[in-house]
Write an enzyme that holds these catalytic residues in place. Sequence first.
Site, PDB file in Angstrom:
ATOM      1  N   HIS A 160      63.865  -7.258  -7.426  1.00  0.00           N
ATOM      2  CA  HIS A 160      64.988  -8.372  -7.922  1.00  0.00           C
ATOM      3  C   HIS A 160      65.565  -8.928  -6.845  1.00  0.00           C
ATOM      4  CE1 HIS A 160      63.874  -7.099 -11.795  1.00  0.00           C
ATOM      5  NE2 HIS A 160      64.009  -5.657 -11.740  1.00  0.00           N
ATOM      6  N   ASP A 196      55.953  -2.920 -12.289  1.00  0.00           N
ATOM      7  CA  ASP A 196      57.258  -2.453 -12.833  1.00  0.00           C
ATOM      8  C   ASP A 196      57.286  -3.371 -14.094  1.00  0.00           C
ATOM      9  OD1 ASP A 196      60.273  -1.557 -11.839  1.00  0.00           O
ATOM     10  OD2 ASP A 196      60.311  -3.068 -13.384  1.00  0.00           O
ATOM     11  N   HIS A 198      59.886  -4.888 -15.442  1.00  0.00           N
ATOM     12  CA  HIS A 198      60.701  -6.090 -15.100  1.00  0.00           C
ATOM     13  C   HIS A 198      59.974  -6.867 -14.186  1.00  0.00           C
ATOM     14  CE1 HIS A 198      63.626  -2.790 -16.229  1.00  0.00           C
ATOM     15  NE2 HIS A 198      64.224  -3.741 -16.997  1.00  0.00           N
ATOM     16  N   ASP A 285      58.828   2.315 -15.466  1.00  0.00           N
ATOM     17  CA  ASP A 285      59.620   1.986 -16.564  1.00  0.00           C
ATOM     18  C   ASP A 285      58.822   1.567 -17.619  1.00  0.00           C
ATOM     19  OD1 ASP A 285      59.355  -0.148 -14.994  1.00  0.00           O
ATOM     20  OD2 ASP A 285      61.647  -0.506 -14.713  1.00  0.00           O
TER      21      ASP A 285
HETATM   22  C1  OKP Z   1      65.538  -2.827 -12.330  1.00  0.00           C
HETATM   23  B1  OKP Z   1      63.834  -2.581 -11.882  1.00  0.00           B
HETATM   24  C2  OKP Z   1      72.161  -3.897 -17.592  1.00  0.00           C
HETATM   25  C3  OKP Z   1      70.927  -3.168 -18.110  1.00  0.00           C
HETATM   26  C4  OKP Z   1      69.961  -3.345 -16.857  1.00  0.00           C
HETATM   27  C5  OKP Z   1      69.332  -4.453 -14.882  1.00  0.00           C
HETATM   28  C6  OKP Z   1      67.764  -3.939 -14.933  1.00  0.00           C
HETATM   29  C7  OKP Z   1      67.338  -3.709 -13.826  1.00  0.00           C
HETATM   30  C8  OKP Z   1      65.763  -3.269 -13.666  1.00  0.00           C
HETATM   31  N1  OKP Z   1      73.051  -2.973 -16.888  1.00  0.00           N
HETATM   32  N2  OKP Z   1      69.816  -4.591 -15.994  1.00  0.00           N
HETATM   33  O1  OKP Z   1      63.061  -3.511 -12.309  1.00  0.00           O
HETATM   34  O2  OKP Z   1      63.535  -1.360 -12.694  1.00  0.00           O
HETATM   35 ZN    ZN Z   2      62.159  -2.318 -14.003  1.00  0.00          ZN
END
Ligand code: OKP
Ligand code: ZN
Length: 344
Positions: A160, A196, A198, A285
Amino acid sequence: MKTIFSLKQLKHQGQFEFYNGAVVEGYENISRATFITSRIEEVRLGPVLDPRPQSLDIAKRIHSTAYIDFIASAWRLWGEAGRTGTALPYAWAARGRYKDIAPDSIDALLGLYSIDASTGFVEGTWEAVKASHDSALTAADLIIEGEQACFALCRPPGHHAGTDFNGGYCFVNNAAVAAQRLLDAGASRVTILDIDYHHGNGTQEIFYTRGDVQVVSLHADPRNDYPFFAGYADERGSGSGEGFNLNIPLPDGTDWTQWERALEFALGSIRQFGPDVVVISLGVDTFEGDPISRFRLSHGHFPLIGAHLAALGMKTLFVLEGGYAVEDIGINVVGVLSGYEDAI
Ligand code: OKP
Ligand code: ZN
């Protein structure tokens, strides 16, 4: 397969984040790394080696120098302002709508160089981020030196983080820095395949106008989940990068059948591109038990992912991204890596 990891990566510890309107302990915690190293030892995947010390030259090309200098000094600036808790922003510039200014206040800088309030700094953050970056570069070096595959146990993660922002627990884009190292060493094309849950908005932004790095990503539809503002299917790259960014957004509740079909499509586009090396942004995840995600892969599917990746027949650099079901993260990450090794 060799794993690269430093205990310094555990120094980013005890940070808080906002979640569903409350301040909670960070999901991206140190036990993620220790569950993975335990599992590596349990199944004898291979040695876990310290990274070699690495220069920040590539990081300062992938990111802006000002951004790297900021994340290296954020904790000191926070302390100088008399603060002790997790350094998090509370104000953002809504870029493009404001003058291009260079603020001095730590609160302004935290907002200027971030996209969310999940990515806080604590005392050991920079040391851990630097060591995570060193692990990615060292793993890339091992590939350059002849390894078929290598695992960079990067934590904090990276996908990210964009040219000049942190976000989503990420500070330095480890996969992007590793890809650039591979190109500098003579690779003519590199693919980053991000599996991933996300969307890797940082990786996408970094390479969006480049034709030498193909970025392919399978992820939760950004209409439904973080990072919300990028990851749509119509984002295909621009200029020399046009056609070299492929997003495959998937609905809530995606199961193995749907996910595997998307992976096969992604692998087809990688075969067409014909990279010298594939960098896998390896998040697990997508697991059904993940506390912040909504896909439905189970333990047995992760080795199958490894086998699909091995079938590409390409040099492969695995770089850790997300995965928050900590009791299962070792099984799932090492599942992918062993599935890969068993299939080559
Ligand atoms: C990171 B990776 C709010 C909920 C989570 C960010 C998610 C980040 C994921 N604190 N917000 O891609 O696994
Ligand atoms: Zn993620």
